[in-house]
Design a protein around this motif. Sequence first.
Motif, short mmCIF file in Angstrom:
data_model
loop_
_atom_site.label_atom_id
_atom_site.label_comp_id
_atom_site.label_asym_id
_atom_site.label_seq_id
_atom_site.Cartn_x
_atom_site.Cartn_y
_atom_site.Cartn_z
N PHE A 20 0.86 -1.18 0.00
CA PHE A 20 0.00 0.00 0.00
C PHE A 20 0.90 1.24 0.00
N LEU A 21 0.57 2.25 -0.84
CA LEU A 21 1.45 3.40 -1.00
C LEU A 21 0.61 4.66 -1.26
N ALA A 22 1.06 5.79 -0.73
CA ALA A 22 0.43 7.09 -0.99
C ALA A 22 1.51 8.16 -1.00
N GLY A 23 1.22 9.31 -1.67
CA GLY A 23 2.17 10.40 -1.74
C GLY A 23 1.93 11.27 -2.96
N LYS A 24 2.94 12.07 -3.36
CA LYS A 24 2.82 12.99 -4.48
C LYS A 24 4.01 12.83 -5.43
N VAL A 25 3.72 13.01 -6.73
CA VAL A 25 4.76 13.02 -7.76
C VAL A 25 4.66 14.37 -8.49
N GLU A 26 5.82 15.07 -8.69
CA GLU A 26 5.78 16.41 -9.26
C GLU A 26 6.96 16.64 -10.19
N GLU A 27 6.69 17.38 -11.30
CA GLU A 27 7.73 17.83 -12.21
C GLU A 27 7.41 19.27 -12.65
N LEU A 28 8.46 20.07 -12.94
CA LEU A 28 8.31 21.47 -13.34
C LEU A 28 9.00 21.72 -14.68
N ARG A 29 8.56 22.81 -15.36
CA ARG A 29 9.20 23.31 -16.57
C ARG A 29 9.15 22.30 -17.71
N ALA A 30 8.05 22.33 -18.43
CA ALA A 30 7.86 21.42 -19.56
C ALA A 30 8.74 21.83 -20.73
N SER A 31 9.10 20.88 -21.56
CA SER A 31 9.92 21.12 -22.74
C SER A 31 9.09 21.87 -23.79
#
Length: 438
Positions: A90-101
């Motif tokens: 079981f897993l929870a949290g956030k995934v984030e990335e900035l500045r698209a190509s």
Amino acid sequence: MNSKITKSTMLIALLGLSSQLFAQETSTTTGRFSPKVFRTWSVGVHGGLLTPRTIFGNSNHAFETPVEHIGYGGYVKKQILPSLGIQADFLAGKVEELRASNGAGGFIANTGYKTNIQWSGALSAVWNVANVNINNENAILIPYLKAGAGYLSSGATTSPATNDQGFYRDGWFIPVGAGFKLGVAKGINLDFGYDVNFVKSAKFDGFNGPTNDKFAYAHAGLEFAIGSKEKPQLQNYSSLADLRKQSAEESSELRRALSTAEQNAQRDRDQYAKDMGDDDNDGVANKFDKCPGTASGTVVDGSGCPIKVQREVVKETKVVVTEADRKVVRDAISNLEFDLGKSTIRSKSYATLNRVAALLVEKNFSLKLAGHTDNTGGRELNLRLSKDRAESVKAYLVSQGANASRIEATGYGPDQPIATNKTAAGRQQNRRVEFTLY
């Protein structure tokens, strides 16, 4: 509708696996001595970093800056074999990335996404690659690999915003990973791992349709075995270490048994020497002497007690043993029987022994009794048995009136065979008491 059915099926499967927690003991034969009962169920909790940057590269869309967030989760595990387990994660949290190509080698400011993993559940097979520390029943290092399939619910917020802003979607993902466990106590392990999750959910990042998005989870946690602390945990168990332990215990027990046997043998030898001695020199061994300490020269009966009415001893210058006398002795020898392994004379032998006693009284013969055995068993035991049987015959003859001082009883054990000891018939012939008149 189909999404709800799939989600429900996944949850029921994971809950069904978890519901077996109270049947956690497995009995497995692991050594030479007995089956062993193990703890096969365990639970774990962990925390770590979630990042879209993996060892396989970033997602197939390009963002310049991955952002790490705290992730957390837990698992329930059933160990099937020492090297194989099934684990519900079981897993929870956030995934984030900035500045698209921008597609031209540059990146666009103020763009990106943040995906919240509301929940995820996966069922994985965990293979323990090794079990390190053969000198300890519980391993201290277990590297492992894992792979499986899972289902998750996630929602993304994006910049610039899309129509899916804040909308949660369900979808499949495939987790693979590696790690190692450190045994810190019996049934407690530190768990360090690195998982890569290949997401098959539509618009996991809020921008794309169904793609091969992925994210990594590097984590550390604790694992606790469920069940009695007296039982080892199956995944940590080293059968080689247990075999070494059992062999050491067996060797120690064997050494103790040999030491005890030698002490008993020495005690028996000392007792035999004492029993077969004749402290008062009356011709009756201490073991059969019911009147120890008789004066020198006293005529005694078979029990070593003085004979109140002394018979007149007639000395003859010449002793003549006839064929009839020898027949009396031969009959006694052929009918002489003892209880198995003992010096007790059986009653069927009394009649012919009585005739020998009468012959000794009538003609004042001397008699030598020589006890013999086959070579079955220990020599010390056979010597003692042959001597005891000769002494028993002597005691019986004296009880019938024979003069104890004119009867010699000797035991030779297996030292003077008259036939081979390799056959049952030969051994039967060697088990005998010889009578010699003179």
